[in-house]
Design a protein around this motif. Structure first.
Motif, PDB file in Angstrom:
ATOM      1  N   UNK A  10      45.834  43.231  38.046  1.00 16.92           N
ATOM      2  CA  UNK A  10      44.658  42.584  38.631  1.00 16.92           C
ATOM      3  C   UNK A  10      43.649  43.589  39.152  1.00 16.92           C
ATOM      4  N   UNK A  11      42.395  43.131  39.254  1.00 13.28           N
ATOM      5  CA  UNK A  11      41.338  43.930  39.871  1.00 13.28           C
ATOM      6  C   UNK A  11      41.439  43.823  41.391  1.00 13.28           C
ATOM      7  N   UNK A  12      40.641  44.626  42.079  1.00 17.50           N
ATOM      8  CA  UNK A  12      40.658  44.602  43.541  1.00 17.50           C
ATOM      9  C   UNK A  12      40.246  43.244  44.096  1.00 17.50           C
ATOM     10  N   UNK A  13      39.294  42.585  43.456  1.00 18.14           N
ATOM     11  CA  UNK A  13      38.793  41.317  43.982  1.00 18.14           C
ATOM     12  C   UNK A  13      39.597  40.099  43.571  1.00 18.14           C
ATOM     13  N   UNK A  14      40.610  40.272  42.706  1.00 17.71           N
ATOM     14  CA  UNK A  14      41.421  39.135  42.257  1.00 17.71           C
ATOM     15  C   UNK A  14      42.489  38.808  43.298  1.00 17.71           C
ATOM     16  N   UNK A  15      42.970  37.576  43.282  1.00 24.20           N
ATOM     17  CA  UNK A  15      44.039  37.163  44.202  1.00 24.20           C
ATOM     18  C   UNK A  15      45.194  36.566  43.405  1.00 24.20           C
ATOM     19  N   UNK A  16      46.404  37.042  43.716  1.00 24.79           N
ATOM     20  CA  UNK A  16      47.639  36.482  43.164  1.00 24.79           C
ATOM     21  C   UNK A  16      48.352  35.728  44.275  1.00 24.79           C
ATOM     22  N   UNK A  17      48.788  34.499  44.001  1.00 26.11           N
ATOM     23  CA  UNK A  17      49.473  33.674  45.000  1.00 26.11           C
ATOM     24  C   UNK A  17      50.715  33.054  44.376  1.00 26.11           C
ATOM     25  N   UNK A  18      51.687  32.774  45.241  1.00 25.53           N
ATOM     26  CA  UNK A  18      52.873  32.022  44.810  1.00 25.53           C
ATOM     27  C   UNK A  18      52.753  30.617  45.382  1.00 25.53           C
ATOM     28  N   UNK A  33      56.217  29.118  40.341  1.00 25.49           N
ATOM     29  CA  UNK A  33      54.812  28.839  40.069  1.00 25.49           C
ATOM     30  C   UNK A  33      53.921  29.853  40.785  1.00 25.49           C
ATOM     31  N   UNK A  34      53.078  30.525  40.013  1.00 22.89           N
ATOM     32  CA  UNK A  34      52.112  31.475  40.553  1.00 22.89           C
ATOM     33  C   UNK A  34      50.707  31.052  40.117  1.00 22.89           C
ATOM     34  N   UNK A  35      49.716  31.628  40.767  1.00 20.34           N
ATOM     35  CA  UNK A  35      48.327  31.353  40.393  1.00 20.34           C
ATOM     36  C   UNK A  35      47.487  32.583  40.692  1.00 20.34           C
ATOM     37  N   UNK A  36      46.446  32.773  39.888  1.00 21.10           N
ATOM     38  CA  UNK A  36      45.543  33.916  40.051  1.00 21.10           C
ATOM     39  C   UNK A  36      44.120  33.390  40.122  1.00 21.10           C
ATOM     40  N   UNK A  37      43.359  33.906  41.082  1.00 18.05           N
ATOM     41  CA  UNK A  37      41.918  33.662  41.155  1.00 18.05           C
ATOM     42  C   UNK A  37      41.215  34.911  40.621  1.00 18.05           C
ATOM     43  N   UNK A  38      40.397  34.744  39.612  1.00 18.83           N
ATOM     44  CA  UNK A  38      39.666  35.853  38.995  1.00 18.83           C
ATOM     45  C   UNK A  38      38.169  35.556  39.107  1.00 18.83           C
ATOM     46  N   UNK A  39      37.510  36.046  40.155  1.00 16.92           N
ATOM     47  CA  UNK A  39      36.106  35.691  40.381  1.00 16.92           C
ATOM     48  C   UNK A  39      35.135  36.612  39.639  1.00 16.92           C
ATOM     49  N   UNK A  69      46.163  36.881  28.613  1.00 24.05           N
ATOM     50  CA  UNK A  69      47.008  37.455  27.568  1.00 24.05           C
ATOM     51  C   UNK A  69      47.715  38.715  28.047  1.00 24.05           C
ATOM     52  N   UNK A  70      47.039  39.498  28.885  1.00 30.59           N
ATOM     53  CA  UNK A  70      47.666  40.699  29.441  1.00 30.59           C
ATOM     54  C   UNK A  70      48.852  40.319  30.329  1.00 30.59           C
ATOM     55  N   UNK A  71      48.681  39.314  31.165  1.00 29.96           N
ATOM     56  CA  UNK A  71      49.775  38.870  32.029  1.00 29.96           C
ATOM     57  C   UNK A  71      50.935  38.316  31.209  1.00 29.96           C
ATOM     58  N   UNK A  72      50.618  37.574  30.163  1.00 26.94           N
ATOM     59  CA  UNK A  72      51.676  37.038  29.302  1.00 26.94           C
ATOM     60  C   UNK A  72      52.477  38.156  28.664  1.00 26.94           C
ATOM     61  N   UNK A  73      51.764  39.198  28.216  1.00 35.50           N
ATOM     62  CA  UNK A  73      52.448  40.322  27.583  1.00 35.50           C
ATOM     63  C   UNK A  73      53.328  41.073  28.585  1.00 35.50           C
ATOM     64  N   UNK A  74      52.814  41.296  29.796  1.00 38.68           N
ATOM     65  CA  UNK A  74      53.581  42.014  30.817  1.00 38.68           C
ATOM     66  C   UNK A  74      54.828  41.233  31.229  1.00 38.68           C
ATOM     67  N   UNK A  75      54.665  39.942  31.453  1.00 32.51           N
ATOM     68  CA  UNK A  75      55.789  39.134  31.924  1.00 32.51           C
ATOM     69  C   UNK A  75      56.803  38.872  30.815  1.00 32.51           C
ATOM     70  N   UNK A  76      56.407  39.073  29.569  1.00 32.59           N
ATOM     71  CA  UNK A  76      57.333  38.879  28.463  1.00 32.59           C
ATOM     72  C   UNK A  76      58.221  40.080  28.197  1.00 32.59           C
TER      73      UNK A  76
END
Length: 772
Positions: A407-415, A420-426, A439-446
């Protein structure tokens, strides 16, 4: 004057004692008056900050949303189907108990509306069958529902206006009290300064009289719980106590005397306050200040600075008082952090996520987008079931670390809960930016995980929604990201899917499950597995829990997590529960015929008790099967109290009157409250598996379980521990006096014949079973 001098010389002890007493009384009186006025101010300010206003506003908004949904459903507008209407109805019902139970609603005007809110809730529940059965064009039921909603809208509007008026009065009282409080603080500060001056005078006089008197007075000053320093007209230190030396990190008073605060590393703020007092001859009001040290550490102080005048009005000294509040501020921050973050991963929770997303939507620049990614770990339940919750927790932590790194500095990851997780990408310029991150998150978590000696492949499914294209509210974006997530899972998992309006068709998939579930009921495809419960003292089976299974001819084993929510939404949960109760009662009687008394526990949905159907279902099952009520146990979760605590109370008393035992499942999570334990005599309290997981460590988990066991036994209830997976957990539960246990260590869910065999030939100790 000569007489006073002779008196002082003849009786210095009595004079010193009198002055000490006067100083002490003045100090205590000043502190007491300040604290009393501060408590009164806090009470008034608390009254001006009413959560009930927020609750009433939310209830009014949800009432209006429900009426709009009702109108659009009747008109047949696209997207406004029965599921969405029922969703608005359930949200409206959930807001009313919050309003009726607001803790600060203690004033008379709000209490007068309590019966109105209860009446409105009852009226809404009475038209629930009309809402469930409503179809577009049904004029009569629509008129009944709209009449109740219209009256509720009017009542909630009046209540909201009354609460706002009440809060406005409370705010005015708090402002008036604040002005008085400032004056009291000034007077109290003067009292403190006068007490300090008396002590200084006693020290000066005692120095001329006796060393012992000086030591006594010095001990009194140093015993003060606040740092005290006195300064002359040039801003140089003439006196400090031990507390002030500790704050300044000095060893002796001599290191400070005659020096300026800046020479001791205190910074310029102290000297600025002293100069202000010397210039204006008035006290500086109490304020927070930060004291930084050269090693990088800092302390938070509550400081006040005030002048000390002679009898002729000349300014003699400036006194500065400093109270260290670092620990209190750290505790405040920690409490806020715990309220807004997940305890396992330390990520923001759903509360903080929603608040942050709302602020990002408000601040979004024109032409810029905000992306919301909903993320589910694939196969997480299988990891928990096969390898245990400790490995599952490690998987959650590892997945969180991978996502943070992407994630970037301004993004937020929450549980948001569970897996169940969620990301805010402003602040996105292009839709492709959101797709690239997903797609990057899918690749990393896979990628494979290496956890506690196991190599795991979990993967993740991601659904993405964009603002403003897919909505401009937290609810709309989360809902549509969830729809995209459902589409990703349905497509084979391990995928990232961007929401599109066509995905609304995914709702038809849920309807397909509903139809398959109806056929499964008629074809008797549902079955039960039984997980035994063991008496901890000797390892004997003393009951079991019935767990629902669905084996579909084409889909194979269907997870209850997939079809139970559909069943609850469509009302199929009632015939399913009827079938489950029938199978459980017949199995219990079959075991009795084999010479085994094994009570069976059945989980009942909260919806059964909100509609007061649970008792009827149990009665019908007992009558149809001839089952002894003592062989049936009903397990409920704390959610039964959210819709109607009174209805749940009546149902539980009726069940216990029939001889059926009632168990409180998953105690310690959700909406735990000791209030309903006081009024509802549960037979069994089941400790949630989250507390059992950390039981072997001498930490909060063990103390919580110990407290639950003592509490339950004090109420005359048995305690059953869920999710026992290690011999150490079982041994600790035995030490704590827990009555029964269930979990993979002792026995997995099994067919009836296997449980009968285990009950007929139990091992001597539970450890023997785990060793085998």
């Amino acid at each position: 004057m000569p007489r006073l001098s002779r008196f002082w010389s003849r009786a210095p002890g009595r004079t010193t004692a009198a002055l000490l007493l006067a100083a002490g009384l003045l100090f205590v009186l000043s502190i007491g008056v300040s604290l009393q006025r501060a408590r009164e101010q806090l009470r008034l300010e608390a009254g001006s900050q009413r959560v009930s206003i927020w609750f009433s506003t939310q209830a009014l908004v949800e009432m209006q949303r429900f009426r709009v949904a009702l109108l659009r459903f009747d008109r047949g507008d696209p997207g406004w189907d029965k599921d969405r209407l029922l969703e608005r109805y359930e949200i409206l019902l959930s807001r009313l108990p919050l309003l009726n139970g607001a803790e600060e609603a203690t004033t008379r005007s709000v209490l007068d509306h309590g019966d109105v809110v209860q009446g409105l809730q009852a009226a809404l529940e009475q038209v629930e069958p009309d809402v469930i059965a409503l179809r577009p064009g049904d004029v009569v039921p629509l008129a009944r529902i709209d009449a109740v909603a219209q009256e509720g809208d009017l009542l909630l509007t009046r209540l909201n206006l009354a609460l706002h008026s009440e809060r406005r009065r409370a705010v005015e009282e708090a402002k008036a009290s604040a002005r008085h409080l400032s004056l009291v603080f000034q007077v109290s500060l003067g009292g403190l300064l006068l007490a300090a001056l008396l002590l200084l005078l006693l020290i000066a006089r005692a120095a001329r009289r006796a060393v012992q008197a000086e030591r006594t007075l010095r001990v009194l000053v140093d015993a003060l719980p606040v740092g005290v320093a006195a300064f002359d007209e040039e801003g140089r230190i003439v006196l400090v106590n031990d507390a002030y030396l500790g704050l300044a990190r000095l060893n002796q008073e001599a290191e400070a005397l005659g020096r300026r605060p800046s020479e001791l590393g205190a910074g310029t703020a102290v000297e600025e306050d002293i100069a202000r007092v010397l210039s204006h001859r008035t006290a500086v009001p109490p304020q927070e200040a930060t004291l930084s040290y050269c090693d990088g550490t800092a302390r938070t102080l509550m400081v006040s600075t005030a002048p000390v005048f002679a009898g002729n009005g000349a300014l003699l000294r400036v006194v500065r008082v400093a109270l260290d509040v670092t620990e209190q501020r750290a505790a405040d921050r920690r409490i806020r952090h715990l309220a807004e973050h997940d305890t396992l991963t330390d990520l923001p929770n759903r509360l903080l996520f929603g608040s942050h997303l709302k602020s990002q939507l408000v601040r979004a620049a024109p032409g810029r987008m905000v992306a919301v990614h909903c993320i589910d770990l694939d196969h997480f339940k299988e990891v928990n079931d096969s390898l245990g919750h400790p490995v599952g927790d490690q998987l959650l932590l590892a997945a969180s670390a991978r996502m943070r790194g992407a994630l970037r500095d301004g993004d937020m990851l929450a549980r948001l809960g569970g897996d169940e997780f969620a990301v805010i990408q402003p602040n996105l310029a292009r839709q492709s930016d959101a797709r690239i991150l997903a797609e990057r998150l899918t690749e990393l978590l896979g990628r494979p995980y290496r956890l506690q000696g196991y190599t795991l492949r979990a993967g993740a499914s991601i659904g993405t929604a964009l603002a403003p294209e897919h909505g401009m509210t937290v609810e709309a974006l989360l809902s549509r990201a969830d729809i995209a997530l459902y589409r990703a899972k349905a497509g084979g998992r391990g995928r990232a899917v961007l929401f599109s309006m066509e995905q609304e068709e995914g709702l038809r998939e849920r309807r397909r499950i509903e139809e398959e579930l109806r056929q499964a009921l008629s074809r008797r495809e549902l079955s039960l597995a039984y997980q035994p419960k063991f008496r901890i003292t000797d390892g004997r089976i003393e009951g079991c829990e019935a767990l629902l299974r669905w084996h579909h001819p084409e889909m194979g084993m269907v997870s209850p997590g997939l079809f139970i929510p559909v069943a609850e939404e469509t009302g199929l949960i009632h015939p399913i529960t009827q079938q489950v109760l029938d199978m459980a009662c017949r199995q219990a009687m079959t075991w009795r015929a084999q010479g085994l008394d094994v009570p069976v526990a059945v989980n009942l949905s909260a919806g059964h008790f909100g509609a007061e159907q649970g008792v009827r279902l149990v009665e019908e099952a007992l009558a149809a099967t001839g089952c002894d009520p003592a062989l049936l146990e009903v397990e409920v979760t704390e959610g039964v109290f959210l819709r109607s605590a009174e209805a749940a109370t009546r149902s539980f008393k009726a069940l216990r009157g029939m001889g059926v035992r009632v168990a409180l499942d998953d105690f310690g999570t959700g909406y735990s409250s000791l209030g309903y334990l006081q009024h509802l005599p549960f037979d069994v309290i089941k400790v949630d598996r989250t507390f059992i997981a950390g039981l072997e460590e001498a930490g909060p988990g063990r103390r919580i379980v110990d407290a639950i066991v003592r509490l339950a036994h004090g109420l005359g209830a048995e305690v059953v521990a869920e999710g026992v997976e290690t011999p150490g957990q079982l041994a600790t539960l035995r030490q704590l006096g827990c009555d029964k246990a269930q979990g993979f260590l002792l026995g997995r869910p099994m067919p009836p014949c296997a449980l009968a065999e285990m009950a007929a030939h139990p091992p001597e100790r539970p450890e023997a079973r785990s060793a085998a």
